[in-house]
Design an enzyme around this catalytic site. Structure first.
Site, mmCIF file in Angstrom:
data_model
loop_
_atom_site.group_PDB
_atom_site.id
_atom_site.type_symbol
_atom_site.label_atom_id
_atom_site.label_comp_id
_atom_site.label_asym_id
_atom_site.label_seq_id
_atom_site.Cartn_x
_atom_site.Cartn_y
_atom_site.Cartn_z
ATOM 1 N N LYS A 191 1.289 -1.215 -0.243
ATOM 2 C CA LYS A 191 0.492 -0.049 0.222
ATOM 3 C C LYS A 191 0.513 1.306 0.097
ATOM 4 O O LYS A 191 2.035 1.666 1.230
ATOM 5 C CB LYS A 191 -0.703 0.343 1.111
ATOM 6 C CG LYS A 191 -1.811 1.558 0.936
ATOM 7 C CD LYS A 191 -2.567 1.382 2.776
ATOM 8 C CE LYS A 191 -1.845 2.826 2.202
ATOM 9 N NZ LYS A 191 -1.856 3.908 1.945
ATOM 10 N N THR A 246 5.568 7.784 14.000
ATOM 11 C CA THR A 246 5.348 7.325 15.517
ATOM 12 C C THR A 246 3.388 6.733 15.320
ATOM 13 O O THR A 246 3.363 5.616 15.876
ATOM 14 C CB THR A 246 5.980 7.602 16.141
ATOM 15 O OG1 THR A 246 7.364 7.843 16.182
ATOM 16 C CG2 THR A 246 6.039 7.427 18.189
ATOM 17 N N GLU A 267 9.447 1.265 10.616
ATOM 18 C CA GLU A 267 10.542 2.566 10.901
ATOM 19 C C GLU A 267 9.664 3.988 11.032
ATOM 20 O O GLU A 267 8.715 3.821 10.184
ATOM 21 C CB GLU A 267 11.212 2.240 10.219
ATOM 22 C CG GLU A 267 12.246 3.146 9.345
ATOM 23 C CD GLU A 267 12.253 4.458 9.279
ATOM 24 O OE1 GLU A 267 12.271 5.165 10.039
ATOM 25 O OE2 GLU A 267 12.363 4.665 7.816
ATOM 26 N N CYS A 301 13.022 11.086 7.641
ATOM 27 C CA CYS A 301 12.710 10.784 9.282
ATOM 28 C C CYS A 301 14.529 11.170 9.841
ATOM 29 O O CYS A 301 14.409 10.952 10.494
ATOM 30 C CB CYS A 301 12.546 9.268 9.382
ATOM 31 S SG CYS A 301 13.605 7.928 8.195
ATOM 32 N N GLU A 400 9.244 16.224 15.677
ATOM 33 C CA GLU A 400 8.955 15.970 14.654
ATOM 34 C C GLU A 400 8.274 17.161 13.317
ATOM 35 O O GLU A 400 7.197 17.169 13.126
ATOM 36 C CB GLU A 400 9.482 14.307 13.512
ATOM 37 C CG GLU A 400 9.615 14.527 12.370
ATOM 38 C CD GLU A 400 9.187 12.834 12.305
ATOM 39 O OE1 GLU A 400 10.752 12.612 11.358
ATOM 40 O OE2 GLU A 400 8.851 12.017 12.301
#
Length: 497
Positions: A191, A246, A267, A301, A400
């Site tokens: 996906k 996350t 990840e 990331c 982030e």
């Protein structure tokens, strides 16, 4: 390298044929309900194509096809050397179609064409070739048991693996997931991110052309909220691999627990520290400090978004960093001279703009950038941005942002630098810059991250694992260690009469 100009790439873009249908059981098909979703060019806001918006019905069909071919053994029982031949041919086809794939990736994501052509596409091809080449060198074991026994430790594929990949590096991250999963004999339901599906759809057709059996690779574009969660809860999916945020990773792990305890590898996010000591090569460190944040528009990331600078060199060093930041002003991604393109979409641009406002409200000093840039009409371009005078408790230091925003934090001692670096929920990457080998290795060892550079940033290749500590995830992409995520260990114990 290519000698194509901006005008050449624009002309190719205008004549490009884009496939927007899902890829199920070896064929391109519409979504079962006929739904589509537009995918946009971030550089202009224009619609590139209408792409199938798949749902649970499509998901069930794809999983059933993947399970059937797995159980038939068409691919899963094929000799590793034969699987290798197909995967190497697949990599060759990617290389043969490199310019088309690079153009698709640039248009869909807003990445500079120089990056997609010279970094992303070659990296994806290398990942698929390397995984194929490695699989017939991946030995099982015989355990050291008593003389009247024989204990075999073998690796078996999981079955059907769902791979959910992000929008920032769609092609290369897709390869990281599907290459080891397919090489080890699994069937994969992929996906792609709903806003960047184009290279995933094209590479599935190349896989079929290379000889991959129908059903081994399915590609389902569609929304993460419904399609992604359905795959994560599916009882016939035995493995789940995800790269993304996350919070979403936590939800997917919960779905795995609610269903069949499928093996789940994540990840996730990062807020990586880039630590510069006074004795470092300041010219090299400054150039890489800018690259570490502004490459791919900061939509990375592992971006070194927390720049920790020893106080005694702070002003001198930041003058150098700001000078290098000027070389990262955004431009048209189809221009080979462009180093940074737009944000991937309006929502991500707005997120970046909001964090710039937050940084100013928190009392940090906006030392460079911070504004929108008009490059092409309708594009989501944001200046490279640097905040100084920050501390590690600020939101711009802890959260982030996923954009070209650097937060600079001064430190005095080695111990203080380590404490600041580790004061984060994340643990994905980082770097330390020092000519003192003792300082460099002490700090590199002490910082709790999955990848740490010494006098470099973004180090690593297919031979080393990639992944994070803490809330940056689990499992590993790349290297032989990635095969662990997609295989089960089985013990067979034999006793002799």
């Amino acid at each position: 390298m290519s000698d194509l100009t901006l005008q050449d790439w624009v002309a190719r873009a205008q004549s490009l044929t884009i496939e927007g249908r899902a890829f199920i059981d070896g064929a391109y098909v519409d979504a079962a309900d006929g739904n589509t979703r537009p995918t946009q060019n971030p550089a202009t806001g224009e619609v590139l194509a209408q792409v199938a918006s798949c749902g649970p019905v499509d998901s069930d069909r794809a999983v059933a096809s993947a399970k059937a071919v797995f159980e038939a053994g068409t691919w899963s029982n094929l000799a590793p050397a034969e699987r290798k031949k197909v995967m190497v041919r697949w990599a060759e086809l990617i290389e043969a179609n490199a310019e088309e794939l690079a153009l698709l990736e640039s248009l869909d994501v807003g990445k500079p064409i120089s990056d997609t052509l010279n970094v992303d596409v070659p990296a994806a091809a290398r990942t698929i070739r390397w995984s194929g080449e490695a699989i017939d060198k991946f030995y099982d074991q015989v355990a050291p048991t008593p003389h009247d026994t024989l204990a075999l430790v073998t690796r078996l594929p999981l079955g059907v693996v769902a791979a959910i990949v992000p929008w920032n590096f769609p092609f290369s991250t897709t390869a990281w997931k599907i290459a080891p999963a397919i090489a080890t004999g699994n069937s994969v339901v992929l996906k792609p991110a709903s806003n960047t599906p184009l290279t995933a759809l094209r590479v599935a057709g190349l896989a079929k052309e290379a000889g991959l059996p129908d059903g081994v690779l399915q590609v389902l574009p569609g929304p993460g909220g419904s399609l992604g969660s359905h795959l994560a809860k599916h009882m016939d999916v035995e493995g789940l691999t995800f790269t993304g945020s996350t919070p979403v990773g936590k939800m997917l792990m919960g779905y795995a627990g609610e269903s069949n305890l499928k093996r789940t590898f994540l990840e996730l996010g990062g807020k990586s520290p880039n630590i510069v000591f006074a004795d470092a090569n300041l010219e090299k460190a400054a150039a890489m400090a800018a690259t570490a944040v502004f490459y791919n528009g900061g939509q990375t990331c592992t971006a070194g978004t927390r720049l920790l600078v020893q106080r005694s060199i702070h002003d001198e060093f930041m003058a150098k960093v700001i000078e290098h930041a000027q070389g990262w002003m955004p431009g048209n991604p189809l221009d080979p001279a462009t180093s940074m393109g737009p944000m991937v979409d309006e929502a991500q641009y707005n997120t970046v703009a909001e964090y710039v406002r937050i940084g100013c409200d928190e009392g940090a000093t906006l030392a460079f950038g911070g504004k929108r840039v008009e490059v092409t009409a309708g594009g989501y371009y944001h200046e490279p941005t640097i905040f100084t005078g920050a501390n590690n408790q600020m939101r711009i230091a802890q959260e982030e942002i996923f954009g070209p925003v650097m937060t600079v934090i001064p430190f005095d001692t080695e111990a203080e630098a380590i404490a600041i670096a580790n004061d984060s929920i994340f643990g994905l990457a980082g770097a330390v810059w020092s000519r003192d080998i003792n300082v460099a290795h002490r700090v590199a060892k002490a910082v709790r991250v999955g990848t740490m550079g010494i006098n470099n940033y973004f180090g690593g290749d297919m031979t080393v694992p990639f992944g994070g500590f803490k809330q940056s995830g689990n499992g590993r992409d790349k290297s032989m260690h990635a095969f662990d995520d997609y295989t089960e260990l089985k013990t067979t114990w034999v006793e002799f009469d």
